[in-house]
Enzyme design. Structure first.
Site, PDB file in Angstrom:
ATOM      1  N   SER A 165       0.836  -1.202   0.000  1.00  0.00           N
ATOM      2  CA  SER A 165       0.000   0.000   0.000  1.00  0.00           C
ATOM      3  C   SER A 165       0.870   1.250   0.000  1.00  0.00           C
ATOM      4  CB  SER A 165      -0.897   0.026   1.243  1.00  0.00           C
ATOM      5  OG  SER A 165      -0.146   0.399   2.397  1.00  0.00           O
ATOM      6  N   ASP A 166       0.350   2.335  -0.547  1.00  0.00           N
ATOM      7  CA  ASP A 166       0.994   3.619  -0.306  1.00  0.00           C
ATOM      8  C   ASP A 166       0.886   3.910   1.187  1.00  0.00           C
ATOM      9  OD1 ASP A 166       2.305   5.995  -0.723  1.00  0.00           O
ATOM     10  OD2 ASP A 166       1.027   6.638  -2.368  1.00  0.00           O
ATOM     11  N   CYS A 167       1.741   4.804   1.682  1.00  0.00           N
ATOM     12  CA  CYS A 167       1.874   4.970   3.128  1.00  0.00           C
ATOM     13  C   CYS A 167       0.637   5.655   3.727  1.00  0.00           C
ATOM     14  CB  CYS A 167       3.132   5.761   3.439  1.00  0.00           C
ATOM     15  SG  CYS A 167       4.624   4.888   2.921  1.00  0.00           S
ATOM     16  N   ALA A 222      -2.432   4.416   3.178  1.00  0.00           N
ATOM     17  CA  ALA A 222      -3.599   4.171   2.325  1.00  0.00           C
ATOM     18  C   ALA A 222      -4.602   3.204   2.952  1.00  0.00           C
ATOM     19  CB  ALA A 222      -3.148   3.631   0.961  1.00  0.00           C
TER      20      ALA A 222
END
Length: 538
Positions: free
Chosen positions: A473-475, A477
């Site tokens: 995941s993006d940080c 998200a």
């Protein structure tokens, strides 16, 4: 010259793979067991006992320490735990108190067995997640008395990873009732690291670390399974898939959950080293000391020279390998020291107002695809057995600004635009470049957050394109699934949906809730096993 030709170990330390015949993994990640830690003091005295045999608080050597044998403190409410990375908290003589934080939107700490009287409450806390002011705001009350209101720890302490003490004097009614400390957030989550309680004489009579308040659920998740039979994970003659599977089945649920978070401690009994997954290399190694800085990605794309970009990526990977070897020799396993690089950014840059457009290869899907292949293959190398480093295609999908709205925005591109504009570079990265990691985006796509979107992460990525790696995941998200998009009501449901949809590794703190999700039967432990195996298999 490719790094794999003169560093002959794979993506884990050579001593782990070559000497102990451990599994050929990119990086080991396992949490220490969740146990109830004793209330800490610099020198723990022998427990004192009341006349009825119950424990009595014993004064610590340092009057500001936490007493070893005070009343058993409990916590109620929806809580999770966070183990911060990086250097110790500054401005305290007890940095060990800040190794694990408890957090939640609203929760209470209950301190029993205190007689009626006047007490001084000290709550130790540091902002170890957000790195700017105004991102966490909370209130603290003791019974009906306010201890802190609209507290921004970052601002109060003077910055990131700086200790702050919330202190106040309160009246406790006693009469058999516990002293109740209530934490509530007005933005993000409330949190604390330690609580200390002193009587009117200044003697510490009760206290706890956040790490001491793990629940029975946590303890049950820490049970290590008994596995009979040979340790296949130690046998280099076996396939990576078999070795990973054997290793994962020897882990507790808590250890599995810790395996799929961005920074994880070692698990010694399985010879897995600690590992920090975050790393950046958009146009050179980032956040890891001095390195060669190449032109921004959009500038290199303007050359239309994919062969040159591949050489650039190969050079970046060589420097990454070198920095990794030095870090391993120093015992530094933190983020920005490993071999998992969250690059390139292959989003389509269609609006010049997007502040991160320079990270991309521009507005053209075909150019972006060709540059993506060049960069990924240059980074990952051509060794038939080992990756030089691991590349990551991000952010999947339709992440093209505006930046302030990304945490709660739903994008609904026309079907033709989806397939002709926003997906081609990712498809080419998977099919042709064999990228081993993909990062999911913050935004929603057609009503579903990208990190909980089975159409993107399963149907397209794995079934249609044949992706074999892991999704990170993006940080933050995962947090956005329930806190930004309001797509689901809490972290347990959000993390369960993310795992089921195909987000294997989290950059953030919400995957701690997966233990609770399993206990609530929101997902099966075998689904967590699948994510762990994807992350650990290279």
């Amino acid at each position: 010259m490719g790094a794999t030709k003169f560093w002959l170990h794979p993506l884990i330390p050579q001593q782990i793979f070559m000497k102990t015949k451990n599994i050929c993994l990119l990086g080991g990640t396992v949490a220490s067991l969740f146990v109830i830690a004793p209330r800490l003091t610099a020198q723990t005295p022998a427990p004192a006992v009341n006349a009825d045999g119950s424990a009595k608080a014993t004064a610590p050597t340092d009057p500001n320490d936490i007493p070893c044998c005070g009343p058993k403190i409990a916590v109620q409410g929806g809580i999770e735990y966070f183990k911060p990375e990086g250097p110790d908290v500054q401005g305290t003589t007890h940095p060990e108190w800040f190794k694990e934080q408890l957090f939640g939107r609203t929760f209470t700490v209950l301190v029993p067995e205190l007689p009626a009287g006047r007490y001084t409450i000290k709550i130790d806390v540091a902002e170890q997640y957000h790195q700017q002011a105004g991102q966490r705001v909370m209130d603290i009350a003791v019974e009906d008395q306010k201890l802190a209101q609209n507290l921004d720890v970052f601002t109060a302490a003077g910055g990131y990873k700086k200790a702050y003490v919330v202190e106040g004097t309160v009246n406790h009614r006693g009469v058999g009732l516990p002293l109740v400390i209530t934490f509530s957030s007005t933005k993000d989550n409330a949190t604390f690291d330690a609580i200390r309680i002193f009587n009117e004489k200044g003697v510490a009579v009760a206290g706890t670390l956040a790490s001491s308040l793990h629940t029975a659920e946590d303890l049950a998740a820490s049970v290590i399974p008994v596995v009979k039979g040979p340790a296949i994970y130690q046998d280099p003659r076996q396939s990576n898939a078999r070795r990973v599977h054997d290793m994962v089945r020897r882990m507790s649920l808590a250890e599995k959950v810790a395996q799929i978070q961005n920074g994880t401690p070692a698990i010694e009994r399985l010879n897995l080293p600690s590992y920090g997954y975050p790393n950046e290399a958009l146009h050179g190694i980032g956040f890891a000391g001095r390195a060669t800085v190449f032109p921004q990605a959009i500038g290199m794309a303007a050359s239309w020279n994919d062969s040159l970009l591949k050489e650039v990526a190969d050079t970046i990977a060589t420097e990454g390998r070198a920095k990794y070897v030095v870090a391993q020799a120093r015992g530094d396993h933190n983020g920005y020291r490993g071999l998992t690089f969250w690059s390139p950014n292959i989003n389509i840059f269609r609006d010049p107002r997007w502040g991160r457009g320079q990270e991309t290869y521009g507005e053209d899907p075909e150019l972006t695809s060709r540059m993506a292949v060049a960069f990924i293959t240059g980074m990952q190398g051509n060794d038939p057995k080992y990756l030089k480093v691991m590349a990551c295609a991000k952010h999947f999908a339709v992440h093209s600004g505006p930046e302030p709205l990304r945490h709660d925005m739903d994008v609904t591109p026309p079907e033709r635009d989806m397939y002709e504009t926003y997906l081609p570079a990712f498809e080419t990265s998977v099919r042709e470049a064999k990228v081993r990691s993909v990062m999911s985006a913050y935004n929603s796509v057609n009503g579903q957050p990208a990190s909980a979107n089975p159409f993107l992460l399963d149907t397209m990525l794995r079934k249609n394109w044949g992706f074999k790696g892991h999704v990170v995941s993006d940080c933050g998200a995962i947090h956005d699934i329930w806190n930004g998009h309001k797509y689901l009501p809490d972290a347990a449901q959000a993390t369960a949906r993310a795992i089921k949809s195909g987000t294997d590794l989290e950059c953030g703190n919400d995957y701690h809730a997966l233990v609770s999700a399993v206990n609530q039967k929101l997902l099966k432990e075998s689904e967590i096993d699948r994510a762990v195996e994807r992350v650990l298999t290279v």
